[in-house]
Design an enzyme around this catalytic site. Structure first.
Site, PDB file in Angstrom:
ATOM      1  N   SER A   1      -4.019   2.332   1.195  1.00  0.00           N
ATOM      2  CA  SER A   1      -4.656   2.089   2.481  1.00  0.00           C
ATOM      3  C   SER A   1      -6.049   2.712   2.481  1.00  0.00           C
ATOM      4  CB  SER A   1      -3.808   2.715   3.588  1.00  0.00           C
ATOM      5  OG  SER A   1      -4.568   2.960   4.743  1.00  0.00           O
TER       6      SER A   1
ATOM      7  N   GLU B   1       0.847  -1.186   0.000  1.00  0.00           N
ATOM      8  CA  GLU B   1       0.000   0.000   0.000  1.00  0.00           C
ATOM      9  C   GLU B   1       0.888   1.242   0.000  1.00  0.00           C
ATOM     10  OE1 GLU B   1      -2.282  -0.550   3.601  1.00  0.00           O
ATOM     11  OE2 GLU B   1      -1.027   0.874   4.669  1.00  0.00           O
TER      12      GLU B   1
END
Length: 266
Positions: free
Chosen positions: A181, A155
């Protein structure tokens, strides 16, 4: 389930709760407003019944709902937004699709066009951001961070956090074959497919290329002639994998791009 399914469902299911980091309320507010059972109750007509891990079915859980605070969990006919938060973009930069969390984007960035700033890793991009090398209007491209390129599809929370920390959250865009995220906000487009390691067009973007983003028209385009893209791809050579032994090496060798779920091919 395909990206087209996500796109269709996002158009059909309304956004009924505005929760941080991109909304005005906290998760505790949602809990006090009735929690997920209350959300299910509001969406009852759009949900198929099924057994849950609690042992109860969804409909049984819905029947037990006694309270909903509609200031937090909006009625379906008075949603925060008529569509859900995700949007699937396609174009010559993402022929098989890319994903943006539209609910986290400032409306003035729904459409954006700017020069590419290309980085072959998250770390390279983060260094440039914190060193003040990114300018207003830029389109940051982080590649070779997809399922095979990462490997593992990290992420991009650190770069997006740095962008916001530098006051650029509504002034630059970020495109990656990696993922984001749930805490990321701003015009962040991820899951670009095919990924760079698979020879997708994102692999041949060059610094200064103009990238056009239109989240309303669901398009993501590299503004150079198609012949130039094909010529660059013909010269592209797959880089060495970052991990050469163990499970991640096997994963990098067998994994599909994000549009197919980043699952292993056997």
């Amino acid at each position: 389930i395909t990206l087209d399914d996500f796109d269709r469902l996002s158009e059909e299911v309304p956004h009924i709760a505005s929760i941080r980091p991109n909304g005005e309320h906290f998760m505790l507010d949602l809990h006090r407003a009735g929690g997920i059972p209350a959300v299910l109750k509001v969406l009852e007509d759009k949900i198929r019944d099924a057994k849950t891990v609690s042992g109860k079915t969804i409909k049984e859980i819905i029947k037990e709902v006694k309270y909903i605070d509609h200031k937090i969990i909006r009625p379906i006919d008075k949603p925060v937004h008529k569509e859900a938060g995700l949007r699937i973009l396609r174009g010559n930069l993402a022929p098989r699709g890319a994903v943006v969390k539209l609910s986290a984007v400032d409306p003035k960035m729904y459409r954006h066009q700017g020069p590419a700033r290309v980085f072959n890793s998250e770390e390279e991009a983060l260094e440039a951001i914190v060193n003040g090398e990114i300018e207003e209007g830029d389109v940051i491209v982080i590649r070779y961070e997809g399922p095979a390129g990462g490997p593992g599809m990290k992420e991009m929370l650190a770069p997006t956090s740095a962008i916001c920390g530098m006051g650029l959250g509504d002034k630059v865009a970020l495109i990656t074959d990696g993922r984001f995220s749930g805490g990321s906000r701003g015009p962040c487009i991820g899951h670009v497919s095919p990924e760079a390691m698979a020879g997708g067009p994102i692999a041949v973007v060059e610094d200064g290329d103009i990238i056009s983003i239109d989240m309303i028209a669901k398009s993501l385009h590299l503004k150079i002639p198609e012949e130039e893209i094909r010529e660059r791809l013909s010269r592209w050579r797959k880089p060495e994998v970052k991990v050469k032994r163990g499970y991640l090496a096997r994963y990098a060798r067998l994994v599909t791009s994000a549009d197919e779920g980043a699952i292993l091919r056997y």
